[in-house]
Scaffold this active site. Structure first.
Site, mmCIF file in Angstrom:
data_model
loop_
_atom_site.group_PDB
_atom_site.id
_atom_site.type_symbol
_atom_site.label_atom_id
_atom_site.label_comp_id
_atom_site.label_asym_id
_atom_site.label_seq_id
_atom_site.Cartn_x
_atom_site.Cartn_y
_atom_site.Cartn_z
ATOM 1 N N ASP A 111 49.726 46.747 42.696
ATOM 2 C CA ASP A 111 49.637 46.863 41.244
ATOM 3 C C ASP A 111 50.854 46.219 40.590
ATOM 4 O O ASP A 111 51.974 46.323 41.100
ATOM 5 C CB ASP A 111 49.597 48.341 40.834
ATOM 6 C CG ASP A 111 48.222 48.778 40.362
ATOM 7 O OD1 ASP A 111 47.719 48.163 39.407
ATOM 8 O OD2 ASP A 111 47.658 49.723 40.934
ATOM 9 N N ASP A 122 47.392 45.772 35.943
ATOM 10 C CA ASP A 122 46.986 46.948 35.193
ATOM 11 C C ASP A 122 46.978 46.656 33.695
ATOM 12 O O ASP A 122 47.944 46.101 33.156
ATOM 13 C CB ASP A 122 47.956 48.090 35.494
ATOM 14 C CG ASP A 122 47.581 49.375 34.798
ATOM 15 O OD1 ASP A 122 46.580 49.984 35.196
ATOM 16 O OD2 ASP A 122 48.290 49.756 33.849
ATOM 17 N N GLU A 174 42.687 43.913 35.284
ATOM 18 C CA GLU A 174 41.921 45.044 34.765
ATOM 19 C C GLU A 174 41.778 44.855 33.262
ATOM 20 O O GLU A 174 42.776 44.757 32.546
ATOM 21 C CB GLU A 174 42.643 46.368 35.056
ATOM 22 C CG GLU A 174 41.879 47.577 34.503
ATOM 23 C CD GLU A 174 42.760 48.802 34.309
ATOM 24 O OE1 GLU A 174 42.250 49.920 34.509
ATOM 25 O OE2 GLU A 174 43.944 48.658 33.957
ATOM 26 N N HIS A 214 40.771 55.478 40.506
ATOM 27 C CA HIS A 214 41.638 56.628 40.260
ATOM 28 C C HIS A 214 41.611 57.098 38.813
ATOM 29 O O HIS A 214 42.276 58.094 38.484
ATOM 30 C CB HIS A 214 43.075 56.272 40.644
ATOM 31 C CG HIS A 214 43.645 55.166 39.805
ATOM 32 N ND1 HIS A 214 43.195 53.868 39.897
ATOM 33 C CD2 HIS A 214 44.594 55.168 38.846
ATOM 34 C CE1 HIS A 214 43.845 53.116 39.034
ATOM 35 N NE2 HIS A 214 44.706 53.883 38.383
ATOM 36 N N ASP A 215 40.881 56.414 37.947
ATOM 37 C CA ASP A 215 40.865 56.749 36.521
ATOM 38 C C ASP A 215 39.589 57.421 36.052
ATOM 39 O O ASP A 215 39.507 57.842 34.897
ATOM 40 C CB ASP A 215 41.078 55.484 35.682
ATOM 41 C CG ASP A 215 42.535 55.068 35.608
ATOM 42 O OD1 ASP A 215 43.408 55.952 35.705
ATOM 43 O OD2 ASP A 215 42.807 53.860 35.460
#
Length: 540
Positions: free
Chosen positions: A99, A201, A270, A331-332
């Site tokens: 990330d 991200d 993303e 993970h969100d």
């Protein structure tokens, strides 16, 4: 399409470091824990590992608030551990993607500590600062994703600073060329360490509207999608000015120029914008922007053949020369088996969804635990860790339910994850799905996952080919994948009840796939009978 770079059609396994494996008995996963499970990840048949942030951080947002981009958070280990992880993954033929959180830092980053002190220091313009309105209120109506206004008063400077996320995550001012260069220098630090790529991200949040114009209101009927609950005031606006600004394209091109100096590296952006599919196409256009992008379009509660077909088809029309990447979990968002299963998800659905995801055109991000068919965990208020959930409890319970530790062996303490109490609970319903229970079970979700990825690697049509959807009634989703002379037909039953349908074309069942899937369709002439959550793959 002649570019067969490793990342085209790759399956990327997302590791959430806190929850994969704890090596030092503190209840939190770490880099040595990931190293200890590289054999397991290799045996899944994936091509790459995406590791969520492990950088030095006060952990207000569990690593997405970085205080030092070039060092490892001691909770996860040290710099030598990530270097060892990269080397040992490469020795197994696995690529490493990390990330990069570029749009904002922690408020404990040295840059911000200096910037907040005055309006005349060397880093005074490194963050987004603005004077108060005449009545002392923030300069505009921008909102934070995590609740409330996006501006925080700083008494040292007597100004507001922008935070699109937590107040402890101030936004960098990318209109400052010095900021851009230092961000690129941090990226290059990790390229020199040997990483194979970056998951970027919230990449479209780097630039803001310099005029600080108000975002316009959004009608109640339009407050849907994009991963934000309509209960969140963030959904009350069109976010035209606090992200996705035209200047971003110039920075992306600088980033790509840097990446191109290091062969065989990849960027994965993303995207969360008002029209994420269009932004994905724009950010990947040509040969000088991002290699790939993904969005929240398949991470919402929407689940139907029509929705999936329309979403993928729309991107196909818009992304004429870029490369897509798809995810149905991360993970969100809540675990896909509960989010799309709405309480009825089972092992057959888990197998079907994994196969469907890995059959779409593009690359794939597969979140840890999807290969086991894990469900969303019910987290009590007292167990809550996620600041997003704490702010919106009880209407929205946060992201902890999808972040719980992976169960390795139900016979061991804490399912083999740690000898200490884990940072989030491991429920009994996960222990029965532990890796040890599934590894040698021919009908397990894990076995189906491994076998399908092994078959997929040998299919050019699936890794590189085009996609053409076939109009079918609910709950069937059907499409062709084709590359050169290979053409395959895929049909999926998205519901738990059997369906009879006529094949859209003459197809011969792929018996190799049929042998590994329990809910395989039965073909009689042109009539196809699919059991609940059934599937069919045939050669055309």
């Amino acid at each position: 399409m002649t570019d067969n770079s490793w990342w085209r059609g790759a399956v990327i396994y997302q590791v959430y470091p806190r929850s994969l494996m704890d090596s030092n008995s503190d209840g939190v996963g770490d880099l040595q824990g990931i190293i200890s499970k590289l054999d397991y990840i290799e045996n899944l048949g994936v091509d790459a590992i995406w590791i969520s942030p492990f950088f030095k951080s006060p952990m207000k947002d569990f690593g997405y608030d970085i205080s030092d981009y070039r060092d490892v958070e001691p909770l996860f280990g040290q710099l030598s551990d990530i270097e060892e992880l990269i080397d040992k993954a490469h020795a197994r033929g696995l690529k490493i993607i990390i990330d990069q959180v570029l749009s904002h830092t922690s408020d404990q980053h040295d840059w911000f500590i200096q910037s907040r002190e005055s309006t005349i220091n060397p880093k005074a313009d490194w963050y987004v600062w603005a004077d108060a309105s005449p009545d002392g209120t923030p300069p505009n109506n921008w909102l934070s994703i995590f609740g409330g206004g996006a501006w925080q008063w700083e008494p040292r400077r007597q100004q507001y600073y922008l935070h699109n996320f937590l107040t402890s995550q101030p936004d960098l001012n990318f209109h400052n060329p010095d900021v851009q260069q230092h961000v690129l220098d941090n990226v290059e630090f990790w390229l020199k360490k040997g990483v194979d790529g970056f998951r970027l991200d919230a990449i479209n949040f780097c630039f803001h509207d310099q005029q600080l114009r108000d975002n316009p209101p959004k009608a109640a009927k339009d407050r849907t999608g994009r991963g934000f609950s309509p209960d969140n005031p963030y959904a009350f606006q069109y976010h035209y000015y606090n992200n996705t600004q035209p200047e971003m394209l110039g920075f992306i091109e600088q980033l790509r120029a840097l990446m191109d100096r290091y062969p065989d590296k990849v960027t994965l952006g993303e995207i969360s914008s008002e029209d994420s599919l269009m932004t994905m196409a724009e950010y990947t256009a040509g040969k000088n922007r991002l290699h790939m992008a993904y969005s929240f379009e398949l991470l919402t509660d929407d689940y139907s053949a029509e929705y999936i077909r329309n979403t993928v088809s729309t991107l196909e029309k818009q992304m004429t020369d870029g490369w897509p990447c798809w995810a149905i979990g991360n993970h969100d968002v809540s675990r896909v088996l509960c989010r799309w299963g709405k309480g009825n998800g089972n092992t057959d659905m888990a197998k079907m969804l994994n196969t469907l995801l890995c059959s779409l055109r593009g690359s794939v991000c597969s979140y840890q635990g999807e290969e086991l068919g894990l469900t969303e965990v019910e987290i009590s208020e007292s167990q809550l860790q996620d600041p997003f959930g704490i702010a919106f409890w009880p209407r929205f319970k946060g992201r902890d339910g999808c972040r719980t530790p992976l169960p390795w062996d139900a016979s061991q303490l804490n399912a083999g994850f740690s000898s200490a109490d884990p940072w989030l609970p491991i429920p009994d319903e996960h222990k029965c799905k532990a890796v040890a229970n599934q590894q040698n079970a021919e009908d397990s979700v894990l076995s189906a996952y491994q076998q399908y990825l092994a078959w997929r690697k040998q299919q050019p049509a699936v890794r590189y080919g085009s996609i053409e959807f076939i109009q079918t009634d609910e709950p069937l989703l059907a499409f062709y994948r084709q590359h050169d002379s290979q053409k395959l037909l895929f049909v999926f039953n998205l519901e738990d009840q059997p369906v009879n349908s006529k094949l859209p074309a003459t197809a011969t069942p792929d018996y190799q796939v049929q042998a590994m899937q329990a809910q395989w369709g039965e073909l009689a002439g042109e009539q196809l009978r699919l059991p609940g959550y059934g599937m069919f793959i045939g050669k055309v």
